[in-house]
Design a protein around this motif. Structure first.
Motif, PDB file in Angstrom:
ATOM      1  N   ARG A 217       0.756  -1.075  -0.177  1.00 40.95           N
ATOM      2  CA  ARG A 217      -0.060   0.077   0.123  1.00 40.95           C
ATOM      3  C   ARG A 217       0.939   1.311  -0.078  1.00 40.95           C
ATOM      4  O   ARG A 217       1.827   1.519   0.759  1.00 40.95           O
ATOM      5  CB  ARG A 217      -1.108   0.233   1.159  1.00 40.95           C
ATOM      6  N   PRO A 218       0.502   2.252  -0.709  1.00 40.49           N
ATOM      7  CA  PRO A 218       1.298   3.599  -0.991  1.00 40.49           C
ATOM      8  C   PRO A 218       1.443   4.291   0.565  1.00 40.49           C
ATOM      9  O   PRO A 218       2.433   4.600   0.822  1.00 40.49           O
ATOM     10  CB  PRO A 218       0.363   4.396  -1.660  1.00 40.49           C
ATOM     11  N   SER A 219       0.411   4.017   1.373  1.00 43.21           N
ATOM     12  CA  SER A 219       0.960   4.551   2.810  1.00 43.21           C
ATOM     13  C   SER A 219       1.920   4.063   3.637  1.00 43.21           C
ATOM     14  O   SER A 219       2.523   4.506   4.165  1.00 43.21           O
ATOM     15  CB  SER A 219      -0.407   4.322   3.653  1.00 43.21           C
ATOM     16  N   TRP A 220       2.333   2.544   3.413  1.00 40.01           N
ATOM     17  CA  TRP A 220       3.358   2.040   3.760  1.00 40.01           C
ATOM     18  C   TRP A 220       4.684   2.554   3.142  1.00 40.01           C
ATOM     19  O   TRP A 220       5.728   2.570   3.820  1.00 40.01           O
ATOM     20  CB  TRP A 220       3.182   0.376   4.277  1.00 40.01           C
ATOM     21  N   GLN A 221       4.442   2.344   1.768  1.00 37.42           N
ATOM     22  CA  GLN A 221       5.590   2.640   1.087  1.00 37.42           C
ATOM     23  C   GLN A 221       6.394   4.070   1.432  1.00 37.42           C
ATOM     24  O   GLN A 221       7.410   4.403   1.462  1.00 37.42           O
ATOM     25  CB  GLN A 221       5.656   2.587  -0.374  1.00 37.42           C
ATOM     26  N   ALA A 222       5.362   4.921   1.771  1.00 39.41           N
ATOM     27  CA  ALA A 222       5.747   6.170   2.257  1.00 39.41           C
ATOM     28  C   ALA A 222       6.548   6.665   3.693  1.00 39.41           C
ATOM     29  O   ALA A 222       7.190   7.438   3.777  1.00 39.41           O
ATOM     30  CB  ALA A 222       4.450   7.219   2.251  1.00 39.41           C
ATOM     31  N   VAL A 223       6.373   5.301   4.534  1.00 38.85           N
ATOM     32  CA  VAL A 223       6.910   5.597   5.614  1.00 38.85           C
ATOM     33  C   VAL A 223       7.853   4.463   6.114  1.00 38.85           C
ATOM     34  O   VAL A 223       8.341   4.421   7.201  1.00 38.85           O
ATOM     35  CB  VAL A 223       5.611   5.495   6.705  1.00 38.85           C
ATOM     36  N   LYS A 224       7.895   3.333   5.177  1.00 37.31           N
ATOM     37  CA  LYS A 224       8.595   2.243   5.730  1.00 37.31           C
ATOM     38  C   LYS A 224      10.236   2.599   6.048  1.00 37.31           C
ATOM     39  O   LYS A 224      10.848   1.821   6.647  1.00 37.31           O
ATOM     40  CB  LYS A 224       8.511   1.214   4.540  1.00 37.31           C
ATOM     41  N   ASP A 225      10.654   3.503   5.073  1.00 33.71           N
ATOM     42  CA  ASP A 225      12.067   3.835   5.416  1.00 33.71           C
ATOM     43  C   ASP A 225      12.196   5.261   6.149  1.00 33.71           C
ATOM     44  O   ASP A 225      13.577   5.630   6.558  1.00 33.71           O
ATOM     45  CB  ASP A 225      12.827   4.269   3.953  1.00 33.71           C
TER      46      ASP A 225
END
Length: 237
Positions: A217-225
């Motif tokens: 999901r884009p929401s996780w991709q935005a915060v994973k790093d």
């Protein structure tokens, strides 16, 4: 809440004070929500992912955990237990991760992803799934932050994931066929568990399918790093 049990999971504890706004960003005018937390510890990315799902701008004030800022008198005024994260919204303050996420989901119910169902029966199943996450996933995963308790945690978690696998064989997400906050609550540890030496997720096909879609999901991709300031003008809507 977020306890600093991150040795096994490899979270990077850094000592910085603030993630500043871009001076040219209109968010500098003050309509951002403020999150006090840490960009790499599980609880802060969980809140940030919720904000991304709801398309709510926010800024992150990084709490210096190594310097024990969370135990300072000034921070204890915000969070009396000395834990992260804390959310501030125009004078309103709330702590405890899942409570923060629910507040965001309900305040901004009319925008972004619907994270809490409004139908009574669907909401009942959502609440059931959220309780399952807390008792049978989150509480166990938090125990795994200490190396000596990791193996015992994995044994208990595997038994619970066998049940998850049966549930997810019948539906796409943990509360039914729609993504909800109950799924989002799983994000940080779904990302971290494969790194602990025994991938308890991959061994269960329905859990593996769910986790793959969850973490895509884009929401996780935005915060994973690492969590950063989020502005709609900078990131788009």
């Amino acid at each position: 809440m977020c306890h600093q049990k991150s040795t096994v999971y490899g979270c990077r504890c850094i000592s910085v004070s603030t993630h500043s706004l871009n001076p040219g960003c209109t968010g500098a005018q003050g309509w951002f929500l403020t999150v006090y937390g840490h960009p790499h510890l599980s609880c802060t990315p969980r809140v940030a992912a919720t904000l991304h799902e709801k398309q709510v701008p926010f800024k992150l004030v990084v709490v210096d955990l190594l310097g024990k800022e969370q135990k300072s008198p000034a921070y204890l005024e915000k969070q009396p237990f000395g834990q992260i994260p804390v959310l501030e919204d125009d004078g309103y303050r709330i702590y405890e991760t899942r409570a923060i996420c629910r507040y965001i989901a309900e305040k901004y119910a009319g925008q972004g992803t619907t994270l809490i169902p409004t139908d009574l029966k669907a909401k009942g199943i959502f609440e059931q799934a959220a309780s399952v996450e807390y008792a049978n996933w989150g509480a166990l995963c938090e125990q795994g932050g200490y190396r000596e308790s990791l193996q015992g945690m994995l044994v208990s978690l595997e038994a619970n994931l066998d049940v998850y696998d049966k549930i997810l064989a019948k539906q796409k997400w943990v509360a039914g066929d729609e993504f909800t906050l109950a799924d989002l609550f799983h994000m940080p540890y779904a990302a971290l568990l494969p790194r602990v030496g025994r991938d308890v997720i991959a061994a269960r096909p329905n859990v593996a399918r769910w986790a793959k879609e969850l973490l895509a999901r884009p929401s996780w991709q935005a915060v994973k790093d690492g969590v950063q300031v989020y502005c709609l003008n900078c990131h788009g809507s």
